[in-house]
Design a protein around this motif. Structure first.
Motif, PDB file in Angstrom:
ATOM      1  N   THR A   5      45.598   9.513  23.857  1.00 54.87           N
ATOM      2  CA  THR A   5      46.847   9.893  23.400  1.00 54.87           C
ATOM      3  C   THR A   5      46.909  11.139  24.044  1.00 54.87           C
ATOM      4  O   THR A   5      46.106  12.241  23.613  1.00 54.87           O
ATOM      5  N   ILE A   6      47.918  11.493  24.839  1.00 57.48           N
ATOM      6  CA  ILE A   6      48.406  12.797  25.435  1.00 57.48           C
ATOM      7  C   ILE A   6      49.819  13.052  24.819  1.00 57.48           C
ATOM      8  O   ILE A   6      50.723  12.346  25.390  1.00 57.48           O
ATOM      9  N   GLY A   7      50.073  13.979  23.939  1.00 61.35           N
ATOM     10  CA  GLY A   7      51.095  14.091  23.422  1.00 61.35           C
ATOM     11  C   GLY A   7      51.731  12.959  22.620  1.00 61.35           C
ATOM     12  O   GLY A   7      51.013  12.305  21.828  1.00 61.35           O
ATOM     13  N   ASN A   8      52.966  12.460  23.022  1.00 57.29           N
ATOM     14  CA  ASN A   8      53.602  11.244  22.589  1.00 57.29           C
ATOM     15  C   ASN A   8      53.363   9.951  23.196  1.00 57.29           C
ATOM     16  O   ASN A   8      53.738   8.921  22.797  1.00 57.29           O
ATOM     17  N   TYR A   9      52.465  10.106  24.451  1.00 55.95           N
ATOM     18  CA  TYR A   9      52.075   9.028  25.294  1.00 55.95           C
ATOM     19  C   TYR A   9      50.577   8.498  25.117  1.00 55.95           C
ATOM     20  O   TYR A   9      49.638   9.357  24.751  1.00 55.95           O
ATOM     21  N   GLU A  10      50.609   7.146  25.101  1.00 58.27           N
ATOM     22  CA  GLU A  10      49.292   6.592  25.051  1.00 58.27           C
ATOM     23  C   GLU A  10      49.172   6.131  26.535  1.00 58.27           C
ATOM     24  O   GLU A  10      49.688   5.417  27.054  1.00 58.27           O
ATOM     25  N   ILE A  11      47.685   6.302  27.262  1.00 57.39           N
ATOM     26  CA  ILE A  11      47.537   6.169  28.403  1.00 57.39           C
ATOM     27  C   ILE A  11      46.209   5.165  28.134  1.00 57.39           C
ATOM     28  O   ILE A  11      45.302   5.374  27.300  1.00 57.39           O
ATOM     29  N   GLU A  12      46.238   4.075  28.983  1.00 56.22           N
ATOM     30  CA  GLU A  12      44.913   3.273  29.049  1.00 56.22           C
ATOM     31  C   GLU A  12      44.501   3.486  30.718  1.00 56.22           C
ATOM     32  O   GLU A  12      45.460   2.997  31.579  1.00 56.22           O
ATOM     33  N   TYR A  13      43.280   3.708  30.918  1.00 55.55           N
ATOM     34  CA  TYR A  13      42.799   3.874  32.146  1.00 55.55           C
ATOM     35  C   TYR A  13      41.555   3.168  32.349  1.00 55.55           C
ATOM     36  O   TYR A  13      40.872   3.043  31.474  1.00 55.55           O
ATOM     37  N   SER A  14      41.449   2.859  33.688  1.00 57.73           N
ATOM     38  CA  SER A  14      39.898   2.000  33.919  1.00 57.73           C
ATOM     39  C   SER A  14      39.536   2.090  35.264  1.00 57.73           C
ATOM     40  O   SER A  14      40.571   2.369  36.194  1.00 57.73           O
ATOM     41  N   GLY A  15      38.386   1.629  35.812  1.00 55.51           N
ATOM     42  CA  GLY A  15      38.044   1.541  37.079  1.00 55.51           C
ATOM     43  C   GLY A  15      37.645  -0.116  37.089  1.00 55.51           C
ATOM     44  O   GLY A  15      36.994  -0.638  36.376  1.00 55.51           O
ATOM     45  N   ILE A  16      38.302  -0.717  38.330  1.00 54.05           N
ATOM     46  CA  ILE A  16      37.923  -2.114  38.428  1.00 54.05           C
ATOM     47  C   ILE A  16      37.239  -2.129  39.607  1.00 54.05           C
ATOM     48  O   ILE A  16      37.748  -1.717  40.690  1.00 54.05           O
ATOM     49  N   GLN A  17      36.144  -2.986  39.465  1.00 52.37           N
ATOM     50  CA  GLN A  17      35.371  -3.078  40.805  1.00 52.37           C
ATOM     51  C   GLN A  17      36.130  -4.372  41.639  1.00 52.37           C
ATOM     52  O   GLN A  17      36.594  -5.255  41.155  1.00 52.37           O
ATOM     53  N   LEU A  18      36.280  -3.902  43.028  1.00 47.57           N
ATOM     54  CA  LEU A  18      36.969  -4.712  44.056  1.00 47.57           C
ATOM     55  C   LEU A  18      35.748  -6.045  44.121  1.00 47.57           C
ATOM     56  O   LEU A  18      34.722  -5.992  44.218  1.00 47.57           O
ATOM     57  N   PRO A  19      36.436  -7.229  44.386  1.00 42.72           N
ATOM     58  CA  PRO A  19      35.600  -8.529  44.557  1.00 42.72           C
ATOM     59  C   PRO A  19      34.890  -8.387  45.968  1.00 42.72           C
ATOM     60  O   PRO A  19      35.438  -7.560  46.738  1.00 42.72           O
ATOM     61  N   ASP A  20      33.727  -8.754  45.762  1.00 43.17           N
ATOM     62  CA  ASP A  20      32.740  -8.869  47.024  1.00 43.17           C
ATOM     63  C   ASP A  20      32.659  -7.439  47.595  1.00 43.17           C
ATOM     64  O   ASP A  20      32.636  -7.296  48.921  1.00 43.17           O
ATOM     65  N   SER A  21      32.581  -6.248  46.919  1.00 42.79           N
ATOM     66  CA  SER A  21      32.543  -4.883  47.173  1.00 42.79           C
ATOM     67  C   SER A  21      31.755  -4.180  46.338  1.00 42.79           C
ATOM     68  O   SER A  21      31.638  -4.543  44.951  1.00 42.79           O
ATOM     69  N   GLU A  22      31.202  -2.998  46.732  1.00 39.71           N
ATOM     70  CA  GLU A  22      30.528  -2.185  45.739  1.00 39.71           C
ATOM     71  C   GLU A  22      31.664  -0.922  45.426  1.00 39.71           C
ATOM     72  O   GLU A  22      31.208  -0.260  44.423  1.00 39.71           O
ATOM     73  N   GLY A  23      33.016  -0.929  45.805  1.00 35.71           N
ATOM     74  CA  GLY A  23      33.918  -0.033  45.591  1.00 35.71           C
ATOM     75  C   GLY A  23      34.596  -0.386  44.181  1.00 35.71           C
ATOM     76  O   GLY A  23      34.790  -1.349  43.720  1.00 35.71           O
ATOM     77  N   TRP A  24      35.319   0.877  43.790  1.00 34.40           N
ATOM     78  CA  TRP A  24      36.006   0.701  42.707  1.00 34.40           C
ATOM     79  C   TRP A  24      37.563   1.251  42.815  1.00 34.40           C
ATOM     80  O   TRP A  24      37.636   1.995  43.647  1.00 34.40           O
ATOM     81  N   VAL A  25      38.568   0.728  42.201  1.00 33.36           N
ATOM     82  CA  VAL A  25      39.946   1.364  42.217  1.00 33.36           C
ATOM     83  C   VAL A  25      40.321   1.789  40.803  1.00 33.36           C
ATOM     84  O   VAL A  25      39.749   1.272  39.862  1.00 33.36           O
ATOM     85  N   ALA A  26      41.234   2.747  40.885  1.00 32.69           N
ATOM     86  CA  ALA A  26      41.726   3.255  39.691  1.00 32.69           C
ATOM     87  C   ALA A  26      42.986   2.299  39.124  1.00 32.69           C
ATOM     88  O   ALA A  26      43.864   2.056  39.858  1.00 32.69           O
ATOM     89  N   ASN A  27      42.940   2.028  37.856  1.00 31.46           N
ATOM     90  CA  ASN A  27      44.027   1.202  37.191  1.00 31.46           C
ATOM     91  C   ASN A  27      44.353   2.009  36.032  1.00 31.46           C
ATOM     92  O   ASN A  27      43.734   2.747  35.332  1.00 31.46           O
ATOM     93  N   LEU A  28      45.928   2.131  35.694  1.00 27.86           N
ATOM     94  CA  LEU A  28      46.685   2.816  34.541  1.00 27.86           C
ATOM     95  C   LEU A  28      47.635   2.321  34.067  1.00 27.86           C
ATOM     96  O   LEU A  28      48.405   1.489  34.916  1.00 27.86           O
ATOM     97  N   ALA A  29      47.881   2.418  32.963  1.00 30.60           N
ATOM     98  CA  ALA A  29      49.002   1.997  32.190  1.00 30.60           C
ATOM     99  C   ALA A  29      49.568   3.307  30.972  1.00 30.60           C
ATOM    100  O   ALA A  29      48.539   3.850  30.541  1.00 30.60           O
ATOM    101  N   ILE A  30      50.792   3.376  30.937  1.00 35.11           N
ATOM    102  CA  ILE A  30      51.145   4.558  30.261  1.00 35.11           C
ATOM    103  C   ILE A  30      52.444   3.904  29.084  1.00 35.11           C
ATOM    104  O   ILE A  30      53.346   3.261  29.682  1.00 35.11           O
ATOM    105  N   TYR A  31      52.231   4.392  27.949  1.00 35.36           N
ATOM    106  CA  TYR A  31      53.085   3.789  27.011  1.00 35.36           C
ATOM    107  C   TYR A  31      53.664   4.832  26.344  1.00 35.36           C
ATOM    108  O   TYR A  31      53.250   5.766  25.785  1.00 35.36           O
TER     109      TYR A  31
END
Length: 81
Positions: A5-31
């Motif tokens: 929670t940042i101020g009045n906002y709730e954030i959800e964030y995660s790293g998601i591994q790419l299929p068939d890869s060693e790499g990760w991507v950033a994912n975010l939602a803000i409420y």
């Protein structure tokens, strides 16, 4: 998925591994606050951020998503003034 929670906002964030890869991507939602406690007001639906970047670890991807969220919230606060 991390939640913060940042101020009045709730954030959800995660790293998601790419299929068939060693790499990760950033994912975010803000409420934003809602008048109904059973409903979350999503002002930034869950989606990939930093789309041109693939991270080498889940932690790096999560950190980038959090930085992105903070910058969006700050921009929103400045626009309210």
């Amino acid at each position: 998925m991390r939640t913060e929670t940042i101020g009045n906002y709730e954030i959800e964030y995660s790293g998601i591994q790419l299929p068939d890869s060693e790499g990760w991507v950033a994912n975010l939602a803000i409420y934003a606050p809602s008048t109904n406690p059973m409903h979350r007001n999503d002002i930034f639906p869950s989606q990939r951020v930093a789309v041109d970047t693939v991270f080498s670890s889940e932690q790096e991807a999560e950190a980038e998503a959090r930085v992105f969220a903070i910058s969006m919230i700050e921009k929103g606060r400045k626009a309210e003034l």
